[in-house]
Scaffold this active site. Sequence first.
Site, PDB file in Angstrom:
ATOM      1  CG  ASP A   1      -1.788   1.170   1.380  1.00 29.86           C
ATOM      2  OD1 ASP A   1      -2.722   1.279   0.564  1.00 29.86           O
ATOM      3  OD2 ASP A   1      -1.566   2.006   2.291  1.00 29.86           O
TER       4      ASP A   1
ATOM      5  CD  GLU B   1      -2.116   2.755  -3.704  1.00 30.67           C
ATOM      6  OE1 GLU B   1      -3.188   3.334  -3.910  1.00 30.67           O
ATOM      7  OE2 GLU B   1      -1.428   2.972  -2.678  1.00 30.67           O
TER       8      GLU B   1
HETATM    9  C1  ARE Z   1      -9.060   8.533   6.547  1.00 32.36           C
HETATM   10  C2  ARE Z   1      -9.878   9.799   6.352  1.00 32.36           C
HETATM   11  C3  ARE Z   1      -8.961  11.010   6.346  1.00 32.36           C
HETATM   12  C4  ARE Z   1      -8.122  11.052   7.635  1.00 32.36           C
HETATM   13  C5  ARE Z   1      -7.351   9.747   7.757  1.00 32.36           C
HETATM   14  C6  ARE Z   1      -6.527   9.657   9.025  1.00 32.36           C
HETATM   15  O1  ARE Z   1     -10.597   9.714   5.119  1.00 32.36           O
HETATM   16  O2  ARE Z   1      -9.771  12.185   6.280  1.00 32.36           O
HETATM   17  O3  ARE Z   1      -7.211  12.140   7.583  1.00 32.36           O
HETATM   18  O4  ARE Z   1      -8.278   8.648   7.736  1.00 32.36           O
HETATM   19  O5  ARE Z   1      -7.344   9.664  10.138  1.00 32.36           O
HETATM   20  C7  ARE Z   1      -7.710   4.963   2.845  1.00 32.36           C
HETATM   21  C8  ARE Z   1      -8.820   5.983   2.548  1.00 32.36           C
HETATM   22  C9  ARE Z   1      -8.598   7.299   3.289  1.00 32.36           C
HETATM   23  C10 ARE Z   1      -8.374   7.050   4.765  1.00 32.36           C
HETATM   24  C11 ARE Z   1      -7.125   6.172   4.865  1.00 32.36           C
HETATM   25  C12 ARE Z   1      -6.752   5.856   6.323  1.00 32.36           C
HETATM   26  O6  ARE Z   1      -8.855   6.238   1.151  1.00 32.36           O
HETATM   27  O7  ARE Z   1      -9.788   8.091   3.141  1.00 32.36           O
HETATM   28  O8  ARE Z   1      -8.186   8.307   5.436  1.00 32.36           O
HETATM   29  O9  ARE Z   1      -7.411   4.907   4.234  1.00 32.36           O
HETATM   30  O10 ARE Z   1      -7.817   5.270   6.992  1.00 32.36           O
HETATM   31  C13 ARE Z   1      -3.011   8.807  -2.734  1.00 32.36           C
HETATM   32  C14 ARE Z   1      -1.927   7.791  -2.405  1.00 32.36           C
HETATM   33  C15 ARE Z   1      -2.411   6.360  -2.466  1.00 32.36           C
HETATM   34  C16 ARE Z   1      -3.713   6.173  -1.659  1.00 32.36           C
HETATM   35  C17 ARE Z   1      -4.722   7.179  -2.199  1.00 32.36           C
HETATM   36  C18 ARE Z   1      -6.061   7.090  -1.455  1.00 32.36           C
HETATM   37  O11 ARE Z   1      -0.828   7.975  -3.287  1.00 32.36           O
HETATM   38  O12 ARE Z   1      -1.414   5.521  -1.937  1.00 32.36           O
HETATM   39  O13 ARE Z   1      -4.208   8.519  -2.035  1.00 32.36           O
HETATM   40  N1  ARE Z   1      -4.220   4.786  -1.736  1.00 32.36           N
HETATM   41  C19 ARE Z   1      -3.935   3.805  -0.649  1.00 32.36           C
HETATM   42  C20 ARE Z   1      -5.125   2.909  -0.352  1.00 32.36           C
HETATM   43  C21 ARE Z   1      -6.227   3.730   0.286  1.00 32.36           C
HETATM   44  C22 ARE Z   1      -5.748   4.163   1.663  1.00 32.36           C
HETATM   45  C23 ARE Z   1      -4.326   4.543   1.703  1.00 32.36           C
HETATM   46  C24 ARE Z   1      -3.485   4.395   0.620  1.00 32.36           C
HETATM   47  C25 ARE Z   1      -3.748   4.896   3.005  1.00 32.36           C
HETATM   48  O14 ARE Z   1      -5.539   2.245  -1.508  1.00 32.36           O
HETATM   49  O15 ARE Z   1      -7.452   3.041   0.381  1.00 32.36           O
HETATM   50  O16 ARE Z   1      -6.537   5.303   2.108  1.00 32.36           O
HETATM   51  O17 ARE Z   1      -3.332   3.648   3.595  1.00 32.36           O
HETATM   52  C26 ARE Z   1      -3.400  11.697  -7.143  1.00 32.36           C
HETATM   53  C27 ARE Z   1      -2.054  11.084  -6.809  1.00 32.36           C
HETATM   54  C28 ARE Z   1      -2.226   9.795  -6.015  1.00 32.36           C
HETATM   55  C29 ARE Z   1      -3.116  10.042  -4.807  1.00 32.36           C
HETATM   56  C30 ARE Z   1      -4.460  10.581  -5.290  1.00 32.36           C
HETATM   57  C31 ARE Z   1      -5.443  10.832  -4.150  1.00 32.36           C
HETATM   58  O18 ARE Z   1      -4.066  10.890  -8.085  1.00 32.36           O
HETATM   59  O19 ARE Z   1      -1.355  10.810  -8.001  1.00 32.36           O
HETATM   60  O20 ARE Z   1      -0.967   9.334  -5.577  1.00 32.36           O
HETATM   61  O21 ARE Z   1      -3.305   8.789  -4.134  1.00 32.36           O
HETATM   62  O22 ARE Z   1      -4.241  11.812  -6.000  1.00 32.36           O
HETATM   63  O23 ARE Z   1      -4.942  11.802  -3.308  1.00 32.36           O
END
Ligand code: ARE
Length: 453
Positions: free
Chosen positions: A187, A213
């Site tokens: 992740d 990812e």
């Molecule tokens: C939640 C709340 C937040 C709070 C946080 C901490 O929503 O408001 O601040 O908790 O309390 C998932 C959810 C998030 C969640 C998080 C932790 O989606 O909502 O936050 O879990 O519980 C980027 C990253 C990429 C990431 C995406 C979502 O680069 O790695 O954002 N994806 C992975 C997983 C997600 C997960 C996380 C990572 C965290 O698949 O499910 O989040 O472990 C452009 C950029 C991308 C960027 C994208 C979105 O496209 O190129 O890199 O992706 O914008 O910002």
Amino acid sequence: PAVAAPTGSKKVIANLFEWNWPSVASECTSTLGPKGYGYVQVSPPQEHVRGNQWWVAYQPVSYRIESRKGTRDQFRSMVATCQAAGVKVIVDAVVNHMSGQSGGGTGWAGSSYQHHVYPGIYQAQDFHYCGRNGNNDIVNYNDRYEVQNCELVNLADLKTGSDYVRSRLAAYLNDLLSLGVDGFRLDASKHMPAADIANILSRLNRRPYIVQEVIYGAGEPIRPEEYTGNGDVHEFRYGKDLARVFRSERLAYLRNFGAGWGHLPSGVSSVFIDNHDTQRDDGGVLTYRDRGIYALANAFMLAWPYGSPTVMSSYTYSSRDAGPPSDSNNKTRNTVCYSGWECEHRWPVIANMVGFRNATEGTGVSNWYDNGAQHIAFSRTGKGFITINDEDFAINGRSYYTGLPAGRYCDVIHGTFSSGTCSGPIITVDTNGWFTANVPAHDAIAIHISARL
Ligand code: ARE
Ligand code: CA
């Protein structure tokens, strides 16, 4: 250190997002194994913050294998059951960060924590404090330092350059390997330098399958290609481009889909129509809500020899944060397909096309046909053939050259082949390799050598 591309003759991955361990186990036995899936990807198994949102799983508070999806014993037994059914297990591993809640609390399994303090595991000195944006959060994806050293949505960012953190992360992954796990989805890989990941992988006791990812972002300095030395990388452009083609362009354009479109090289590319993030946050992609067209897009992905395909399996949701069906303690309920759970991996078109993928593994594309618009056809040389008609009208009475041996084949789009019989229409290929059939609007016909009567 890692294995790039899934190994074995069955390579298709089913992502059973947020399923609990007993349900994953029974699905391996009843469906994934029999249908020919080679891998199951499961949601993060470590202890996490409490709550009912699905994303609590992405906020680790310890590396105990105990979560709303089940206990360590249930996890271990799930891995053994899946492997006995011929299905390997990929774990979604959260290694870039710990929890993001600003306060502290007690995790799912009872561990207490503060933001940046996880007793016995990590202390304040084990995290990055990037000194940007007033709250150490990532704002600017065009700044490499910021993306890798600031906090992704406030999640405490581990110092993955430090020897201690690397050894602790490797210990977590080695523990999962000792429970029999075969691979990891890493992740938030973009948020760790590729060299940090390489170092952690070098400490593993076995070579797992690795998929990272790294979401492609136009103009961003951190690119998916940087990570291919560690293993596969998710190709996020694939699902977006395919959705655009199905929605507003021409299927005829798919003739060189994949690397020819600027996507990653096939051998390191992990592809999917949607994943748990894009189905929620990216209005462009196709999802279970698109029904028939979603099935056709999956059929194309499984028929087309590019990348390692993952079939998404979702629960039904009406708001972004809503978690899966669970009890009053937020413990995830057993999956009931088609009741709160979409189970796309069971949809007959998708499940039967996994058999097509397996039967055609290793062969190239030949006999490409398109009408310049929404009707395409191609062979997987000597092993299979598919035609997709996404026009608004039926195409009747047309003949198709397949190059396949003469015989009677099950149309696996409309029927299931089992113990020598076909529950749907039979396609007869003549001695010259041709057949004639009608293809309704927004429909397809697919035949392959392992579903021949
Ligand atoms: C939640 C709340 C937040 C709070 C946080 C901490 O929503 O408001 O601040 O908790 O309390 C998932 C959810 C998030 C969640 C998080 C932790 O989606 O909502 O936050 O879990 O519980 C980027 C990253 C990429 C990431 C995406 C979502 O680069 O790695 O954002 N994806 C992975 C997983 C997600 C997960 C996380 C990572 C965290 O698949 O499910 O989040 O472990 C452009 C950029 C991308 C960027 C994208 C979105 O496209 O190129 O890199 O992706 O914008 O910002
Ligand atoms: Ca980081």
